[in-house]
Write a protein that holds these residues in place. Structure first.
Motif, PDB file in Angstrom:
ATOM      1  N   THR A 266      30.502  61.600 -18.311  1.00 51.45           N
ATOM      2  CA  THR A 266      31.410  62.476 -19.049  1.00 51.45           C
ATOM      3  C   THR A 266      31.630  63.780 -18.291  1.00 51.45           C
ATOM      4  OG1 THR A 266      30.722  61.526 -21.156  1.00 51.45           O
ATOM      5  CG2 THR A 266      31.746  63.694 -21.241  1.00 51.45           C
TER       6      THR A 266
ATOM      7  N   ALA B 151      28.657  55.014 -16.291  1.00 51.75           N
ATOM      8  CA  ALA B 151      28.176  55.022 -17.675  1.00 51.75           C
ATOM      9  C   ALA B 151      27.058  53.997 -17.815  1.00 51.75           C
ATOM     10  CB  ALA B 151      29.315  54.703 -18.628  1.00 51.75           C
ATOM     11  N   GLY B 152      26.095  54.280 -18.674  1.00 48.47           N
ATOM     12  CA  GLY B 152      24.928  53.416 -18.843  1.00 48.47           C
ATOM     13  C   GLY B 152      25.273  51.983 -19.193  1.00 48.47           C
ATOM     14  N   LYS B 153      26.291  51.790 -20.025  1.00 49.72           N
ATOM     15  CA  LYS B 153      26.669  50.436 -20.429  1.00 49.72           C
ATOM     16  C   LYS B 153      27.229  49.627 -19.265  1.00 49.72           C
ATOM     17  CE  LYS B 153      31.301  51.631 -22.093  1.00 49.72           C
ATOM     18  NZ  LYS B 153      32.011  51.133 -20.935  1.00 49.72           N
ATOM     19  N   ASP B 154      27.689  50.305 -18.218  1.00 52.32           N
ATOM     20  CA  ASP B 154      28.293  49.628 -17.077  1.00 52.32           C
ATOM     21  C   ASP B 154      27.286  49.291 -15.972  1.00 52.32           C
ATOM     22  OD1 ASP B 154      30.775  49.744 -18.330  1.00 52.32           O
ATOM     23  OD2 ASP B 154      31.235  51.699 -17.451  1.00 52.32           O
TER      24      ASP B 154
ATOM     25  N   ASP C 129      25.428  58.454 -19.343  1.00 51.02           N
ATOM     26  CA  ASP C 129      26.662  58.652 -20.107  1.00 51.02           C
ATOM     27  C   ASP C 129      27.093  60.112 -20.050  1.00 51.02           C
ATOM     28  OD1 ASP C 129      26.649  55.967 -20.735  1.00 51.02           O
ATOM     29  OD2 ASP C 129      25.986  56.250 -22.812  1.00 51.02           O
ATOM     30  N   GLN C 130      26.134  61.021 -20.168  1.00 48.95           N
ATOM     31  CA  GLN C 130      26.455  62.444 -20.098  1.00 48.95           C
ATOM     32  C   GLN C 130      26.955  62.819 -18.707  1.00 48.95           C
ATOM     33  OE1 GLN C 130      26.427  64.707 -22.722  1.00 48.95           O
ATOM     34  NE2 GLN C 130      27.567  65.873 -21.214  1.00 48.95           N
TER      35      GLN C 130
ATOM     36  N   THR D  60      20.249  55.728 -20.323  1.00 48.79           N
ATOM     37  CA  THR D  60      21.637  55.467 -20.701  1.00 48.79           C
ATOM     38  C   THR D  60      22.296  56.750 -21.183  1.00 48.79           C
ATOM     39  OG1 THR D  60      21.168  53.158 -21.247  1.00 48.79           O
ATOM     40  CG2 THR D  60      23.137  54.128 -22.243  1.00 48.79           C
TER      41      THR D  60
END
Length: 119
Positions: free
Chosen positions: A69, A24-27, A65-66, A61
């Motif tokens: 998912t 995920a982008g935040k990670d 994220d996509q 990001t």
């Protein structure tokens, strides 16, 4: 060696985890970039560059994220219903590396803006 289907599924799920799903982008952590490369920028140039980088960071990001998912859905569906789908996981390491670099550049710009006392 004669493996039962349940055991094969378990092995394939474990391999999918080991092969690496999308992050995920935040990670994604920032890669260090020295703020000195922006020492010749004035405040307007810094703001402009931060805007450009911010747009690209948001875009990457969203993509990561996509992908993360999608990988989770493929992992669950592939493990339970159709194991060959597990081979479609991951494949975004280049985007993760680019996002880490861009986050580092953004942090370097923030540092340069602070040093120059930009508003």
């Amino acid at each position: 060696m004669n493996l039962e289907p349940k055991r094969i599924g378990t092995i394939l799920i474990a391999l999918a985890f080991l092969s690496g799903c999308a992050t995920a982008g935040k990670d994604v952590t920032a890669t260090y970039v020295s703020p000195t490369q922006y020492s010749n920028y004035d405040c307007d140039q810094i703001r402009s560059e931060m805007g450009r980088l911010g747009g690209r960071v948001n875009e990457l990001t969203g993509r990561l994220d996509q992908a993360a998912t999608n990988d989770k859905a493929i992992l669950v569906g592939g493990g339970l219903l159709f194991w060959p789908a597990l081979f479609a996981l991951g494949g975004t390491k280049q985007q993760e590396a680019e996002l880490g670099r861009l986050k580092g550049e953004f942090e370097a710009l923030q540092s340069a803006a602070t040093q120059k006392k930009c508003s």
